[in-house]
Write an enzyme that holds these catalytic residues in place. Structure first.
Site, PDB file in Angstrom:
ATOM      1  N   HIS A 206       0.603  -1.223   0.160  1.00 33.29           N
ATOM      2  CA  HIS A 206       0.398  -0.082   0.147  1.00 33.29           C
ATOM      3  C   HIS A 206       0.987   1.507   0.171  1.00 33.29           C
ATOM      4  O   HIS A 206       0.366   2.019  -0.658  1.00 33.29           O
ATOM      5  CB  HIS A 206      -0.653  -0.094   1.270  1.00 33.29           C
ATOM      6  CG  HIS A 206      -1.445  -0.751   1.220  1.00 33.29           C
ATOM      7  ND1 HIS A 206      -2.294  -1.657   2.307  1.00 33.29           N
ATOM      8  CD2 HIS A 206      -2.980  -1.378   0.175  1.00 33.29           C
ATOM      9  CE1 HIS A 206      -3.038  -2.848   2.324  1.00 33.29           C
ATOM     10  NE2 HIS A 206      -3.323  -2.088   0.884  1.00 33.29           N
TER      11      HIS A 206
ATOM     12  N   LYS B 168     -15.035  -8.487   4.961  1.00 34.49           N
ATOM     13  CA  LYS B 168     -14.138  -9.385   5.447  1.00 34.49           C
ATOM     14  C   LYS B 168     -14.160  -8.763   7.733  1.00 34.49           C
ATOM     15  O   LYS B 168     -15.153  -8.075   7.850  1.00 34.49           O
ATOM     16  CB  LYS B 168     -13.059  -7.801   5.024  1.00 34.49           C
ATOM     17  CG  LYS B 168     -12.572  -8.294   3.753  1.00 34.49           C
ATOM     18  CD  LYS B 168     -11.428  -7.272   3.453  1.00 34.49           C
ATOM     19  CE  LYS B 168     -11.612  -6.927   1.988  1.00 34.49           C
ATOM     20  NZ  LYS B 168     -10.556  -6.564   1.231  1.00 34.49           N
TER      21      LYS B 168
ATOM     22  N   ARG C 106      -2.403  -5.880  -7.735  1.00 34.90           N
ATOM     23  CA  ARG C 106      -2.331  -7.145  -7.748  1.00 34.90           C
ATOM     24  C   ARG C 106      -1.647  -8.200  -8.403  1.00 34.90           C
ATOM     25  O   ARG C 106      -0.689  -9.105  -9.074  1.00 34.90           O
ATOM     26  CB  ARG C 106      -1.760  -7.629  -6.084  1.00 34.90           C
ATOM     27  CG  ARG C 106      -1.655  -7.014  -5.467  1.00 34.90           C
ATOM     28  CD  ARG C 106      -1.715  -7.562  -4.047  1.00 34.90           C
ATOM     29  NE  ARG C 106      -3.213  -8.485  -3.792  1.00 34.90           N
ATOM     30  CZ  ARG C 106      -4.009  -8.226  -3.232  1.00 34.90           C
ATOM     31  NH1 ARG C 106      -4.216  -7.058  -1.789  1.00 34.90           N
ATOM     32  NH2 ARG C 106      -5.498  -8.431  -3.177  1.00 34.90           N
TER      33      ARG C 106
ATOM     34  N   SER D  35      -3.288  -7.504   3.224  1.00 30.75           N
ATOM     35  CA  SER D  35      -3.321  -7.426   4.109  1.00 30.75           C
ATOM     36  C   SER D  35      -3.636  -8.447   4.902  1.00 30.75           C
ATOM     37  O   SER D  35      -3.446  -8.678   6.213  1.00 30.75           O
ATOM     38  CB  SER D  35      -4.287  -6.634   4.815  1.00 30.75           C
ATOM     39  OG  SER D  35      -4.007  -5.143   4.141  1.00 30.75           O
TER      40      SER D  35
END
Length: 165
Positions: A20, A46, A95, A133
């Protein structure tokens, strides 16, 4: 004199990683200021490790050397938040190819909701292309060393949460 170019880099940042950080710092190639927008309600379900307030504080600590980074929490539509902050650029890191379809759809919808909004996709540095993360949370919770993946400020928070390993 030209207007300040403000970008918003939205996400959950639970926690903020070096990946990030790389994307945010590289955003200064085309933005004068970057608002790191921590979402109160993520678009994807999440389980959060840190509160939104803790995440904003970790971002503030991580970017203590960079006054052009402004961490903020937000609720509601991203375009409404961006508009309220004077931002016209959304920055998203991709990504993998699998990220693209969802992000592309969101970019088109955001532009439909507000035609002045542009989305910029940045590929991660190869060193961070696998980093997420979720992986950092999992490694930390299982006692692994996350030193190579997060800033010292975030490492302190993870150590407080899980204890020294």
């Amino acid at each position: 004199m030209s207007a300040e170019r403000i970008a918003v880099c939205p996400g959950s940042f639970d926690p903020v990683t070096l990946g990030h950080e790389d994307i945010i710092r590289r955003s200064f190639r085309f933005a004068d200021r970057v608002i790191v927008a921590v979402a109160y309600s993520a678009t994807q379900v999440k389980s959060a490790m840190f509160s939104v307030e803790e995440r904003v504080e970790m971002i503030r600590d991580t970017f203590a050397d960079e006054p052009r980074v402004q961490p903020m929490a937000f609720q509601g539509l991203l375009v409404d938040f961006a508009k309220s902050q004077g931002a016209t650029i959304i920055v998203r890191g991709l990504r993998a190819v699998s990220d693209f379809e969802y992000e592309f759809q969101m970019a088109l919808m955001n532009r439909k909701l507000w035609e002045a909004m542009e989305t910029v996709f940045l590929a991660p540095d190869l060193e961070h292309s696998y980093l997420s993360s979720s992986l950092v949370r999992q490694i930390a919770s299982l006692g692994g060393d996350v030193t190579p993946f997060v800033s010292p400020a975030v490492l302190r928070r993870l150590t407080e949460r899980f204890g020294a390993r």
